[in-house]
Design a protein around this motif. Sequence first.
Motif, PDB file in Angstrom:
ATOM      1  N   ASP A 583      -2.262  -0.939  17.435  1.00 54.27           N
ATOM      2  CA  ASP A 583      -3.528  -0.594  18.096  1.00 54.27           C
ATOM      3  C   ASP A 583      -4.273   0.481  17.317  1.00 54.27           C
ATOM      4  N   VAL A 584      -3.534   1.494  16.851  1.00 49.58           N
ATOM      5  CA  VAL A 584      -4.152   2.579  16.074  1.00 49.58           C
ATOM      6  C   VAL A 584      -4.714   2.029  14.764  1.00 49.58           C
ATOM      7  N   GLU A 585      -3.949   1.157  14.130  1.00 52.82           N
ATOM      8  CA  GLU A 585      -4.394   0.569  12.859  1.00 52.82           C
ATOM      9  C   GLU A 585      -5.701  -0.187  13.041  1.00 52.82           C
ATOM     10  N   ALA A 586      -5.831  -0.903  14.160  1.00 57.90           N
ATOM     11  CA  ALA A 586      -7.053  -1.670  14.414  1.00 57.90           C
ATOM     12  C   ALA A 586      -8.243  -0.744  14.690  1.00 57.90           C
ATOM     13  N   LYS A 587      -7.972   0.353  15.451  1.00 58.54           N
ATOM     14  CA  LYS A 587      -9.060   1.250  15.834  1.00 58.54           C
ATOM     15  C   LYS A 587      -9.609   2.051  14.656  1.00 58.54           C
ATOM     16  N   ILE A 588      -8.774   2.333  13.665  1.00 57.56           N
ATOM     17  CA  ILE A 588      -9.226   3.201  12.561  1.00 57.56           C
ATOM     18  C   ILE A 588      -9.585   2.409  11.312  1.00 57.56           C
ATOM     19  N   SER A 589      -9.539   1.111  11.424  1.00 61.87           N
ATOM     20  CA  SER A 589      -9.837   0.276  10.258  1.00 61.87           C
ATOM     21  C   SER A 589     -11.230   0.604   9.712  1.00 61.87           C
ATOM     22  N   GLY A 635      -4.084  14.168  -1.084  1.00 61.54           N
ATOM     23  CA  GLY A 635      -5.506  13.857  -1.035  1.00 61.54           C
ATOM     24  C   GLY A 635      -5.833  12.465  -0.552  1.00 61.54           C
ATOM     25  N   LYS A 636      -4.879  11.744   0.015  1.00 61.51           N
ATOM     26  CA  LYS A 636      -5.126  10.389   0.487  1.00 61.51           C
ATOM     27  C   LYS A 636      -4.734  10.283   1.954  1.00 61.51           C
ATOM     28  N   ILE A 637      -5.597   9.635   2.756  1.00 61.15           N
ATOM     29  CA  ILE A 637      -5.285   9.423   4.170  1.00 61.15           C
ATOM     30  C   ILE A 637      -4.208   8.352   4.277  1.00 61.15           C
ATOM     31  N   CYS A 638      -3.133   8.676   4.956  1.00 66.01           N
ATOM     32  CA  CYS A 638      -1.985   7.768   5.080  1.00 66.01           C
ATOM     33  C   CYS A 638      -1.725   7.466   6.547  1.00 66.01           C
ATOM     34  N   GLY A 639      -1.197   6.292   6.783  1.00 64.87           N
ATOM     35  CA  GLY A 639      -0.821   5.916   8.145  1.00 64.87           C
ATOM     36  C   GLY A 639      -1.567   4.682   8.592  1.00 64.87           C
ATOM     37  N   PRO A 640      -1.333   4.313   9.826  1.00 65.40           N
ATOM     38  CA  PRO A 640      -0.508   4.998  10.832  1.00 65.40           C
ATOM     39  C   PRO A 640       0.999   4.855  10.555  1.00 65.40           C
TER      40      PRO A 640
END
Length: 699
Positions: A583-589, A635-640
């Motif tokens: 769900d988080v992956e879909a919301k922050i895509s 320096g790179k956004i990682c996750g979820p």
Amino acid sequence: MAVLEKIRVKFGVLISVIIALALLSFIIDPTTLTSALQSMSSKYDVGSIAGKAVSYSDFQEDVERLTAINELVTGSSVRGEQQQEQIRNSAWQALIDKYLFVKNAKAAGFAVGDAEMVSLTTGSNPSPLIAQNYSFLDENGNFNGQAVVDFVKNIDSDATGSLRNYWNYLQNSIYTQQFYSKYGSAFGFSSFENPLMVRKAIEENNVSSSVNFVTVPVALKNDSSVVVSSDEIKKYYNKHKDFFKQKASRDIEYVVFEVVPSDADIVATNDAVSAVYDEFATTANAKAFLLKNSDSPLSDYWYKAGELSTTSAQINDFAFGESKESVSPVIREGNTFYVARVLDTRMISDSVYVKHILLNGTDAANVADSLVTVLKGKGTSFSNLAAQYSADQSSAADGELGNIGWMTQTYMIPGFESVITADANTPFVLKTQYGTHVVVVSQKTKPVLKKQVAILEKETLASKETYNDFYAKANKFATLASGSIDNYKAAVDSMGVYSHTFNTVLESTSSYGAVDNAKEITRWVFEAKKGKVSNIITVNNNFFFVAAVKDIHKEGYATLKEVASSIQPVLYMEKAGEKLQKDVEAKISGLTSLDAIAEALGTTVSTESNVTFSSLTSQALDPGFVGAVAAAPQGKICGPVLGTVGVYVFEVTGRDTGAFYTEDDAKNLRAQKTQYNSQMLTSVMANDADVKDNRARFF
């Protein structure tokens, strides 16, 4: 006749056996027959070790032998349950060592030779069990090798066999300890880390990261869209079955009626103490008075300030306070009444170093008197005189050239109590159960103020009428509850009493709430069937229990039904976490900043500095998050990333390399791991050998 013949033919063997057993009952003593039957039944075994059954009688012999050794060493008898438990544990561990550990160590190629044992006992390389033994130290606290040799020489002259038992115990302990030392060393050195591995660990643990992150916790409440099926629970159970090994246990409920003194009982006890107060304050024979009127006899112990607080803080304050009175007023502590009387005050040492010559024979008293006369003269040292009598076989001098060693009031040979107050370097004669002694106190620690205190103690006990009232209530409940657990629950409701729930009662359980020494309940619970209710079980003469068995759990693997409720939350958290991660992956895509991600997820950005992979820091953080940060690029956004308690999206904003994790830290961590692994050796061996410890059935 035909019928009789048929009986004779068909049942002749059975009748012969019955007749034979009847004849045996006349010939063999019933006690002997019972003992023989018990020896053939595993029901009477305290356990089994590597296929070796340990009978109750054999185990009890070991316990009694260790008890005798403990009494010899400490100079006091074992009375407390805690002391007895420690001795039983020592006896059991000795059997584990004998039948399991030493056997496995020998199979692994380790050995302890005769020459090695000589060196460790009477040789030049004494074991710590010898070198630090109180019996083999001189008056300056240094190891005296000659004392060991003399001790061994004197073993054969000890008619009681106590010295031989103690020496055998020491030898066996040293022998076993050597196997542990050798096995443990080899085991520790097998856990090898080369310099490259150490250097890498230091480098990794010296890197700290600064990180900004967003957290979305896994919902603790059930999400109806996350379903854990019975098949999933079963699959998890089969995969992790070893996690569900259990000991035999019972789930019960119980009601307890505690007999407590009534107000009238308390008043009566106070009146009884007051009635003898004046006599206690003036009697010339406090010992006889207390034997007749007190719950506790007179103690010869010399107390220093603070020690009486274990009996009563008020008594200690009276004895060592500013009061000039020798007798305290009546003191009440709970339901117990005290009166304290200071009998004597002196400056007394805590420890004294004692030398003696032990004499036996019909003329021992006269010889002792003559030796005292010699010692009081000039030119003869105690050591020389003791050595002379050690060499004289007609005089049974002790084997340590007269040195007993340091003694205290709690570390005291029975009969030697007077040495605590004896004058230094003044010989005198003592008669004990061991014989006649010529005694000299050669050294004393600095004297401190001590007092001898007589304590009149009276605990308020429930009267017969009070006891009967509580028993009547318990009996009424037991009558109503009799037959089934449903009746038990109905009795709880009708009488308005509190029912205690106790799940997972083990055979070793001996305490129920605040009530100790309650193995009677445990024994009944393990003999009863599910749903049964007990009669009144009396514990410690003042607790009346009525118990009901709700469920029975057998030894081995817990059933799927028993553990399904504990598996379900684990699987729910896993599935809910995986769903949340998607769900988080879909919301922050498509989002490229943490602020935008936080807004989309309805949360805020948090910051953490000094995040390291080392277990010495960052302990409050989610381990899954810490691991992900350690491996993430800067320096790179990682996750979820799914952690233990939530889902994380993060960015490493900076890294620093320090020197806070050193080579010593790495060595200490390795040592801790080695020590832990070594401590697990016997438990792993015991599990592999299917060791059964059934001592809880008997003790």
